[in-house]
Design a protein around this motif. Structure first.
Motif, mmCIF file in Angstrom:
data_model
loop_
_atom_site.group_PDB
_atom_site.id
_atom_site.type_symbol
_atom_site.label_atom_id
_atom_site.label_comp_id
_atom_site.label_asym_id
_atom_site.label_seq_id
_atom_site.Cartn_x
_atom_site.Cartn_y
_atom_site.Cartn_z
ATOM 1 N N ASN A 115 0.976 -1.100 -0.008
ATOM 2 C CA ASN A 115 -0.093 -0.017 -0.027
ATOM 3 C C ASN A 115 0.805 1.275 -0.145
ATOM 4 O O ASN A 115 2.165 1.296 -0.147
ATOM 5 N N GLY A 116 0.229 2.451 -0.243
ATOM 6 C CA GLY A 116 0.970 3.585 -0.594
ATOM 7 C C GLY A 116 1.621 4.130 0.850
ATOM 8 O O GLY A 116 2.343 5.074 0.845
ATOM 9 N N GLY A 117 0.966 3.756 1.899
ATOM 10 C CA GLY A 117 1.325 4.498 3.314
ATOM 11 C C GLY A 117 0.873 5.716 3.698
ATOM 12 O O GLY A 117 1.391 6.251 4.874
ATOM 13 N N GLY A 118 -0.386 6.138 2.932
ATOM 14 C CA GLY A 118 -0.860 7.337 3.223
ATOM 15 C C GLY A 118 -1.687 7.138 4.429
ATOM 16 O O GLY A 118 -2.160 6.206 4.777
ATOM 17 N N ALA A 119 -1.930 8.496 5.103
ATOM 18 C CA ALA A 119 -2.873 8.509 6.342
ATOM 19 C C ALA A 119 -3.542 9.809 6.263
ATOM 20 O O ALA A 119 -3.313 10.804 7.136
ATOM 21 N N GLU A 171 -7.647 8.709 13.456
ATOM 22 C CA GLU A 171 -6.263 8.407 12.843
ATOM 23 C C GLU A 171 -5.370 9.567 12.994
ATOM 24 O O GLU A 171 -4.077 9.564 13.180
ATOM 25 N N GLN A 172 -5.832 10.963 12.840
ATOM 26 C CA GLN A 172 -5.079 11.862 12.954
ATOM 27 C C GLN A 172 -4.380 12.249 14.347
ATOM 28 O O GLN A 172 -3.262 12.662 14.610
ATOM 29 N N ARG A 173 -5.258 12.058 15.197
ATOM 30 C CA ARG A 173 -4.720 12.134 16.759
ATOM 31 C C ARG A 173 -3.546 10.914 17.153
ATOM 32 O O ARG A 173 -2.739 11.570 17.729
ATOM 33 N N LEU A 174 -3.734 9.895 16.491
ATOM 34 C CA LEU A 174 -2.648 9.184 16.909
ATOM 35 C C LEU A 174 -1.410 8.946 16.036
ATOM 36 O O LEU A 174 -0.413 8.614 16.713
ATOM 37 N N TRP A 175 -1.521 9.181 14.840
ATOM 38 C CA TRP A 175 -0.127 8.861 13.927
ATOM 39 C C TRP A 175 0.783 9.624 14.470
ATOM 40 O O TRP A 175 2.113 9.248 14.618
ATOM 41 N N HIS A 211 -2.806 20.269 5.911
ATOM 42 C CA HIS A 211 -1.750 20.422 7.147
ATOM 43 C C HIS A 211 -2.348 19.399 8.063
ATOM 44 O O HIS A 211 -2.432 19.674 9.316
ATOM 45 N N TYR A 212 -2.559 18.259 7.392
ATOM 46 C CA TYR A 212 -2.983 16.997 8.288
ATOM 47 C C TYR A 212 -2.387 15.725 7.448
ATOM 48 O O TYR A 212 -1.839 16.073 6.349
ATOM 49 N N GLY A 213 -2.810 14.596 7.951
ATOM 50 C CA GLY A 213 -2.292 13.499 7.122
ATOM 51 C C GLY A 213 -0.866 13.076 7.427
ATOM 52 O O GLY A 213 -0.372 13.534 8.196
#
Lengths: 389, 486
Positions: A48-52, A63-67, A137-139
């Motif tokens: 997979n592309g590894g995107g978040a 997802e945004q809080r944890l990465w 400004h996220y991800g």
């Protein structure tokens, strides 16, 4: 240790979703055993592309809080890097970015539209064909393969066990509960079960009498030699997804997939001449990379549900069993999906996210011919005219 | 009756197959040439391809051989290189007369056939490329005569210009007439090492010494005598401790004697002046294409390691695909994996743990044994310090692809050619298992590092554009969750 013992929670499937669930369960004090037919993270999770940056998902906020915390929480590097730059070559690209930005904005996340010059300033490989772009400004993005191992190690560090090369053959049930998992290496008792078996989910859940509709498909990616690092590795567009790794390689995928009748367990997924189309797309995205050499490609088999959305739910027939598929978008959301699954197992519901759209019963009246209706059928070789000499 | 097909799938988007060969032979060495001539004489339309003369920049990438920066500037001249290659192919005229369609400077970078996870091709194809473009050629019968490549071996200083492989040396001397060295130290005292040394000597180069870690040379007696007669210094029960030099290349090597346990003998070190160190511990059958195609492989220590599983008449497990010559197995006596195992053991004893085995990604033997991530990551967390090869082995059998993911060994531009057998040797030693028990890390397309501009499909099916989605194109998959009907 010769006698293999069961666990409070047995997880079928050592992919990113199963491992994250196991890690969260272990964090919450549960005794966990993950059963994996091969090696952890070997199939869909390794491709997979590894995107978040999944703003459409109920798990987006988590997802945004944890990465940004994951390296510390896991105790192992994931190569997570924040932000995402998207390059628009067509109006269609731009429309998609704007739609995603609006969805994220509604949840409190900021993004900017970029001019072509701003894109070229951020992305030295971009060319004159850029019509605009977006900066989230996220991800962000991480290294899927390293992250999978990080989950596995972190789970073990919290006392969880992982048994690789162990294939599930059936289940033991009593009084409406799953009491054990039968494998080619013996039986393992359990109080709770999680089935996170990716492309094999349907077959395995069927052994509990549950119909979990998923269709396997093969998808491909390409990798180039390392290049000097761009300002943000999470840079994509032109209907490609991917990133520049911290080593400098461009890793990208996208485009046509191939639906398969079944996912042959353990088979090395083939790459095809699609690799050349991916190379062409990447060249359009980064015209200044024409000379850059592609050094590797790979493929993987991923599963999709009929509406492309996750199934994260308890089985009606066996309430101590949770089925989990992220419908082909599992990696980036894994920090949150694992936590959601852990809550489903231990509490029966998820406290931090609305999983209504992930319920299994939305498919209760699914037409048995759903794959055919959607055209999700195996593309057999066209009958060809005799070869011309 | 044609069913509706997902427009975002590969269904109906068959790639253009530009050419067809009744018989396609890959590799114009003696074996491939003979096969192509035979096929053409029997009246079959036969295409013979060979990647030499190489794209000049591949010399610098050590692909396909370990050239070690010892090719002189003449390889940059494609016209001269083509001329040299054509002259070095002794039966080329004969092939032309027989009607073989010979293509030089064309590389086979992948093969694609239908299988359990891919079904869309009307015919099996080989993907080809020259300096400018790539294309597909289908075949009725494929004969792979891809030859051999170099077996890598790391020691301190092996990244300096002038450390090269025996196959590379042979190619530069005999095919390209472009070898830039003068005085060669040969590592490996088997048939390959002595053969290489004697050949170089015949061609007018100095051979400083032949070094062998094992207690005795395994080369045939007549070769050993010929080397002695030629005045080549012979050091058995010895290994290279390190090489020194400058950015211009190797200047000297330090060789140390070994005791029966392959440990260095104190005070035994000697210095040998040389500008080239030739790795001749063994050669590796070029199974890249066969593996990537999906042919079944087997391990034969006395044939160079992993080789295709063949019927007596050379058929692989794939219909219509044959393997002949060195790529089907190298008669190597004690050269190859066994010799590498001995040398690796000696290298560990001589103190080579901090030597980069994978040059591209700078992965050392220590990094491999400790399963350390690359240097751009934090490598010293408490968790990582507690993890190593032994803890990974406790989870299941060793797997080189897994080590590759975690350490990046073999992930570089040379596509693992210089390191993969060494990683196998080390994993086998550390895991206390035979080299054949370590699964072969898979070969992936493209089998040569190729520019994006070359790889791109110049004749893309229109459906590739209209049916190209960033992901699956599933209606509603990316709609926000709160808009979903309950």
């Amino acid at each position: 240790m010769t006698a293999m013992k069961g666990a409070q929670v047995v997880i079928v499937g050592g992919g990113v979703t199963g491992l994250s669930a196991g890690w969260w369960l272990a964090r919450l004090g549960a005794e966990v055993l993950v059963l994996e037919k091969g090696i952890v993270g070997w199939e869909a999770s390794g491709r997979n592309g590894g995107g978040a940056s999944h703003s459409f998902s109920p798990l987006f906020l988590e997802e945004q809080r944890l990465w940004p915390q994951m390296d510390e929480l896991l105790g192992y590097p994931t190569e997570f890097q924040p932000y995402r730059v998207r390059i628009g070559l067509t109006e269609e690209n731009m429309a998609m970015f704007k739609r995603q930005m609006a969805i994220a904005a509604r949840q409190g996340f900021k993004a900017d539209v970029l001019t072509p010059d701003q894109v070229r300033e951020l992305v030295p490989l971009a060319g004159d064909n850029v019509i605009g772009g977006a900066f989230y400004h996220y991800g962000g993005h991480a290294n899927p393969q390293r992250t999978v191992q990080a989950y596995a190690w972190a789970l073990q560090d919290r006392g969880g066990r992982i048994l690789q090369h162990c294939a599930v053959t059936g289940f033991l049930t009593r009084g409406g509960r799953v009491t054990g998992v039968a494998t080619d290496r013996g039986e393992f008792g359990c109080d709770n079960l999680v089935i996170a078996a990716g492309p094999q989910l349907g077959q395995i859940a069927a052994q509990l009498g549950a119909e979990v509709p998923v269709a396997p498909a093969r998808a491909e990616m390409i990798v180039t030699e390392p290049l000097p690092l761009m300002k943000h590795g999470g840079t994509d567009g032109n209907a490609l997804y991917g990133r520049q790794t911290l080593r400098g390689n461009l890793v990208f995928g996208g485009g046509p997939h191939e639906w398969l009748e079944e996912a042959p367990p353990g088979a090395r997924a083939a790459t095809t001449p699609l690799t050349r189309n991916l190379a062409g797309r990447l060249l359009e995205l980064f015209p200044k990379a024409a000379h850059v050499r592609m050094i590797r490609s790979w493929a993987g088999i991923v599963e999709n549900t009929p509406d492309g959305r996750p199934i994260l739910d308890r089985l009606k027939t066996y309430p101590n069993a949770v089925v989990a598929t992220m419908s082909s978008i599992g990696f980036g959301l894994s920090p949150a999906s694992g936590r959601a699954i852990a809550e489903l197992v231990l509490r029966g519901h998820c406290d931090f996210a609305d999983l209504t759209s992930c319920r299994l019963d939305r498919f209760a009246n699914l037409d048995p011919d759903w794959r055919r209706d959607r055209g999700w059928i195996q593309a057999d070789a066209p009958t060809s005219a005799p070869a011309q000499a | 009756m044609s069913a509706f097909i997902d427009p975002y799938s590969v269904g109906g988007k068959t790639p253009e197959i530009a050419e067809h060969a009744a018989v396609l032979v890959i590799g114009a060495g003696d074996t491939g040439m003979a096969a192509a001539i035979d096929a053409a004489r029997s009246g079959t339309r036969t295409v013979l391809i060979d990647e030499h003369p190489l794209d000049p920049s591949l010399f610098g990438l050590d692909v396909p051989f370990h050239f070690g920066q010892r090719a002189n500037g003449s390889v940059q001249n494609q016209g001269r290189a083509l001329d040299q290659i054509a002259r070095s192919r002794s039966r080329l005229d004969e092939a032309f007369e027989a009607g073989v369609d010979v293509r030089l400077g064309v590389t086979a970078w992948a093969g694609f056939v239908n299988g359990p996870t891919a079904h869309g091709l009307p015919k099996p194809v080989i993907a080809l490329a020259d300096l400018n473009r790539s294309w597909l050629m289908s075949f009725d019968k494929l004969i792979v005569a891809a030859g051999r490549r170099d077996l890598g071996f790391a020691f301190p200083g092996w990244e300096l210009p002038g450390v090269m492989g025996a196959a590379a040396l042979h190619a530069l001397i005999h095919r390209y007439h472009a070898f830039a060295g003068r005085r060669i130290l040969v590592l490996g005292g088997g048939r390959l090492g002595f053969g290489t040394a004697l050949d170089a000597r015949r061609e007018g180069f100095d051979v400083a010494a032949i070094v062998e870690a094992a207690p005795a040379f395994s080369a045939p007696k007549d070769m050993i005598e010929a080397a002695e007669t030629a005045g080549i210094a012979l050091h058995a029960a010895s290994t290279i401790a390190r090489a020194e030099g400058s950015a211009a290349g190797i200047g000297r090597a330090h060789v140390v004697a070994l005791d029966d346990a392959l440990a260095p003998i104190a005070g035994s070190e000697r210095t040998i002046d040389c500008d080239t160190i030739c790795l001749a511990l063994g050669a590796v059958p070029n199974i890249e294409l066969l593996d990537q195609l999906g042919c079944k492989l087997t391990y034969r220590a006395n044939q160079g390691g992993h080789v295709p599983l063949l019927t007596p008449d050379g058929k692989t497990s794939l219909q219509g695909v044959f393997a002949i010559g060195d790529c089907a197995g190298i008669a190597s006596d004690e050269d190859g994996p066994q010799r590498l195992q001995t040398w690796t053991r000696a290298a560990l004893a001589v103190g080579g743990l901090d030597v980069a085995v994978c040059q591209c990604e700078e992965v050392t033997r220590r990094d491999l044994l400790e399963v350390r991530p690359p240097r751009y990551l934090d490598r010293d967390s408490a968790g990582l310090r507690a993890r190593n090869l032994q803890t990974l082995l406790a989870d299941g059998p060793v797997n080189q692809d897994q080590i590759k993911r975690l350490t990046r060994a073999g992930m570089g531009t040379c596509q693992g050619r210089r390191c993969r057998e060494q990683v196998t040797a080390l994993l086998a030693l550390a895991g206390g298992i035979a080299p054949e028990a370590v699964p072969l890390p898979s070969y992936r397309a493209p089998l040569r590092p190729l520019p994006l501009s070359v790889l791109r499909d110049g004749h893309e099916h229109p459906g590739m554009r209209s049916g190209w989605d960033v992901w699956f194109g599933i209606d509603g998959q990316f709609d926000p969750y709160w808009t979903i009907e309950r």
